[in-house]
Design a protein around this motif. Structure first.
Motif, mmCIF file in Angstrom:
data_model
loop_
_atom_site.group_PDB
_atom_site.id
_atom_site.type_symbol
_atom_site.label_atom_id
_atom_site.label_comp_id
_atom_site.label_asym_id
_atom_site.label_seq_id
_atom_site.Cartn_x
_atom_site.Cartn_y
_atom_site.Cartn_z
ATOM 1 N N LYS A 92 0.825 -1.210 0.000
ATOM 2 C CA LYS A 92 0.000 0.000 0.000
ATOM 3 C C LYS A 92 0.855 1.255 0.000
ATOM 4 C CE LYS A 92 -4.281 -1.652 2.133
ATOM 5 N NZ LYS A 92 -5.190 -1.551 3.306
ATOM 6 N N ALA A 93 1.967 1.201 0.718
ATOM 7 C CA ALA A 93 2.838 2.373 0.798
ATOM 8 C C ALA A 93 3.544 2.644 -0.517
ATOM 9 C CB ALA A 93 3.865 2.183 1.911
ATOM 10 N N ASP A 94 3.900 1.574 -1.228
ATOM 11 C CA ASP A 94 4.646 1.711 -2.473
ATOM 12 C C ASP A 94 4.351 0.515 -3.374
ATOM 13 O OD1 ASP A 94 6.388 2.097 -4.535
ATOM 14 O OD2 ASP A 94 8.206 2.189 -3.308
ATOM 15 N N PRO A 95 3.479 0.674 -4.386
ATOM 16 C CA PRO A 95 3.145 -0.433 -5.280
ATOM 17 C C PRO A 95 4.371 -1.094 -5.922
ATOM 18 C CG PRO A 95 1.648 1.393 -5.637
ATOM 19 C CD PRO A 95 2.725 1.898 -4.706
ATOM 20 N N ALA A 96 5.485 -0.355 -6.005
ATOM 21 C CA ALA A 96 6.703 -0.929 -6.578
ATOM 22 C C ALA A 96 7.270 -2.033 -5.683
ATOM 23 C CB ALA A 96 7.748 0.166 -6.786
ATOM 24 N N LYS A 97 6.801 -2.074 -4.435
ATOM 25 C CA LYS A 97 7.265 -3.111 -3.508
ATOM 26 C C LYS A 97 6.354 -4.334 -3.501
ATOM 27 C CE LYS A 97 9.529 0.116 -0.304
ATOM 28 N NZ LYS A 97 9.565 0.634 1.098
ATOM 29 N N ALA A 98 5.443 -4.406 -4.480
ATOM 30 C CA ALA A 98 4.490 -5.518 -4.508
ATOM 31 C C ALA A 98 5.191 -6.863 -4.629
ATOM 32 C CB ALA A 98 3.502 -5.331 -5.664
ATOM 33 N N ASP A 99 6.233 -6.939 -5.444
ATOM 34 C CA ASP A 99 6.947 -8.211 -5.592
ATOM 35 C C ASP A 99 7.630 -8.623 -4.290
ATOM 36 O OD1 ASP A 99 6.212 -8.638 -8.222
ATOM 37 O OD2 ASP A 99 7.949 -7.577 -9.048
ATOM 38 N N ALA A 100 8.179 -7.667 -3.585
ATOM 39 C CA ALA A 100 8.789 -7.966 -2.293
ATOM 40 C C ALA A 100 7.723 -8.444 -1.307
ATOM 41 C CB ALA A 100 9.501 -6.733 -1.750
ATOM 42 N N ALA A 101 6.545 -7.814 -1.354
ATOM 43 C CA ALA A 101 5.444 -8.232 -0.487
ATOM 44 C C ALA A 101 5.033 -9.670 -0.801
ATOM 45 C CB ALA A 101 4.260 -7.293 -0.664
ATOM 46 N N LEU A 102 4.977 -10.003 -2.090
ATOM 47 C CA LEU A 102 4.630 -11.372 -2.493
ATOM 48 C C LEU A 102 5.671 -12.370 -2.001
ATOM 49 C CD1 LEU A 102 3.333 -10.781 -6.136
ATOM 50 C CD2 LEU A 102 1.977 -11.538 -4.160
ATOM 51 N N ALA A 103 6.929 -11.984 -2.048
ATOM 52 C CA ALA A 103 7.997 -12.873 -1.572
ATOM 53 C C ALA A 103 7.822 -13.171 -0.091
ATOM 54 C CB ALA A 103 9.362 -12.257 -1.835
ATOM 55 N N LEU A 104 7.463 -12.158 0.692
ATOM 56 C CA LEU A 104 7.242 -12.362 2.123
ATOM 57 C C LEU A 104 5.998 -13.210 2.374
ATOM 58 C CD1 LEU A 104 8.108 -8.841 3.570
ATOM 59 C CD2 LEU A 104 9.483 -10.918 3.691
ATOM 60 N N LEU A 105 4.969 -12.994 1.584
ATOM 61 C CA LEU A 105 3.742 -13.772 1.745
ATOM 62 C C LEU A 105 3.958 -15.247 1.397
ATOM 63 C CD1 LEU A 105 1.287 -11.136 0.285
ATOM 64 C CD2 LEU A 105 1.299 -11.970 2.650
ATOM 65 N N ASN A 106 4.725 -15.500 0.358
ATOM 66 C CA ASN A 106 5.042 -16.890 0.016
ATOM 67 C C ASN A 106 5.928 -17.526 1.077
ATOM 68 O OD1 ASN A 106 3.745 -17.617 -2.574
ATOM 69 N ND2 ASN A 106 4.862 -15.846 -3.353
ATOM 70 N N THR A 107 6.767 -16.712 1.705
ATOM 71 C CA THR A 107 7.544 -17.203 2.845
ATOM 72 C C THR A 107 6.613 -17.587 3.987
ATOM 73 O OG1 THR A 107 9.450 -15.826 2.266
ATOM 74 C CG2 THR A 107 9.309 -16.582 4.547
ATOM 75 N N ASN A 108 5.587 -16.781 4.206
ATOM 76 C CA ASN A 108 4.621 -17.081 5.259
ATOM 77 C C ASN A 108 3.942 -18.428 5.032
ATOM 78 O OD1 ASN A 108 3.690 -15.868 7.710
ATOM 79 N ND2 ASN A 108 1.688 -15.568 6.784
ATOM 80 N N LEU A 109 3.684 -18.760 3.758
ATOM 81 C CA LEU A 109 3.031 -20.033 3.447
ATOM 82 C C LEU A 109 3.915 -21.225 3.791
ATOM 83 C CD1 LEU A 109 1.284 -19.269 0.026
ATOM 84 C CD2 LEU A 109 0.207 -19.551 2.280
ATOM 85 N N GLN A 110 5.225 -21.027 3.856
ATOM 86 C CA GLN A 110 6.119 -22.112 4.254
ATOM 87 C C GLN A 110 5.862 -22.524 5.700
ATOM 88 O OE1 GLN A 110 10.276 -21.317 3.336
ATOM 89 N NE2 GLN A 110 9.691 -20.104 1.543
ATOM 90 N N TYR A 111 5.442 -21.556 6.517
ATOM 91 C CA TYR A 111 5.190 -21.832 7.931
ATOM 92 C C TYR A 111 3.699 -22.013 8.229
ATOM 93 C CZ TYR A 111 10.004 -20.209 8.307
ATOM 94 O OH TYR A 111 11.366 -20.063 8.151
ATOM 95 N N PHE A 112 2.849 -21.394 7.401
ATOM 96 C CA PHE A 112 1.404 -21.501 7.599
ATOM 97 C C PHE A 112 0.747 -21.853 6.253
ATOM 98 C CE2 PHE A 112 3.126 -18.272 10.496
ATOM 99 C CZ PHE A 112 2.775 -18.813 11.727
ATOM 100 N N PRO A 113 0.928 -23.103 5.796
ATOM 101 C CA PRO A 113 0.478 -23.487 4.443
ATOM 102 C C PRO A 113 -1.033 -23.429 4.248
ATOM 103 C CG PRO A 113 1.189 -25.412 5.707
ATOM 104 C CD PRO A 113 1.589 -24.220 6.505
#
Length: 250
Positions: free
Chosen positions: A179-200
């Protein structure tokens, strides 16, 4: 607790708790250059206070006190280190906060809890939230290094109070990031996919992945992830309404 952190904790506990430990033996019976602590403070009380600081920040005496690298003796009275000066100011500040809290809400909270170092530090020398640490890493080192840093922090601190590693932590961080910077969307996705490793089976993670793809303008992939979220949380009324809204183009 990870082995390395558990070992360090045990070593610190032994050094702080054992009366014959060399650090304890160095502490004089009378003290000089006390500027916040009472001038007549007794040795047991001072040692207990210093132990509290050490445990709250996860540090040793040399964090604030000058230490001779050769002899490991400390110059307790020296004010050469800024960390010692900061500690004094934080002691004053916590005292002011506690006094103010008692005045402001003491009548409503007679069992008012006192603010202490550990209240904010939780075992960290620098009390930062996980979001602050990851944001700084992203700005300096990029996405891959930030994801790697998250894994390292989780390995080291999971089970402690230092950082929030619960399911919704990375979801919130990723949301704020995109939300703060749409250019960081890919970084946000990387963190979210990391979250799925622990909370599938985290419906919230899939829903946030979907929202992030909408930020990127990829509605098809967003809907795929919304559907995964709904499959995991079919009774969530907000999620159902949100998916229907996206699919209808509203």
């Amino acid at each position: 607790m990870p082995l390395a952190r558990r070992t360090a904790f045990l070593v610190l506990a032994v050094l702080l708790a054992t009366p014959v430990a060399f650090v304890h033996a160095q502490i004089p019976d009378k003290f000089t250059n006390l500027k916040v602590l009472p001038q007549d403070i007794q040795k047991p009380q001072l040692v207990a206070t210093m132990r509290g600081f050490s445990m709250a920040l996860g540090v040793r005496c040399d964090h604030c006190h000058v230490e001779n690298e050769a002899t490991h003796e400390h110059d307790w009275a020296s004010d050469a280190k800024d960390t010692k000066k900061i500690a004094r100011e934080m002691m004053k500040l916590s005292g002011e906060v506690n006094a103010s809290l008692k005045t402001r809400v003491g009548s409503m909270r007679p069992d008012l809890i006192q603010v202490r170092c550990v209240t904010c530090h939780h075992g960290l020398p620098k009390p930062q939230t996980l979001e602050q640490v990851l944001d700084a890493s992203l700005a300096i080192s990029g996405t891959d290094s930030t994801v790697a840093k998250y894994h390292r922090l989780r390995d080291e601190y999971y089970g402690a109070a230092a950082y929030d590693f619960s399911e919704w932590s990375l979801i919130s961080i990723a949301e704020n990031m995109a939300k703060a910077d749409p250019a960081k969307a890919d970084a946000a996705l990387a963190l979210l996919n990391t979250n799925l490793q622990y909370f599938p089976e985290s419906a919230g993670t899939y829903a946030r992945i979907a929202e992030t793809y909408l930020v990127k303008g990829d509605k098809a992939t967003a809907i795929q992830n919304f559907d995964k979220a709904v499959a995991l949380a079919p009774e969530d009324p907000w999620l159902k309404r949100r998916v229907e809204s996206v699919k209808s183009g509203q």
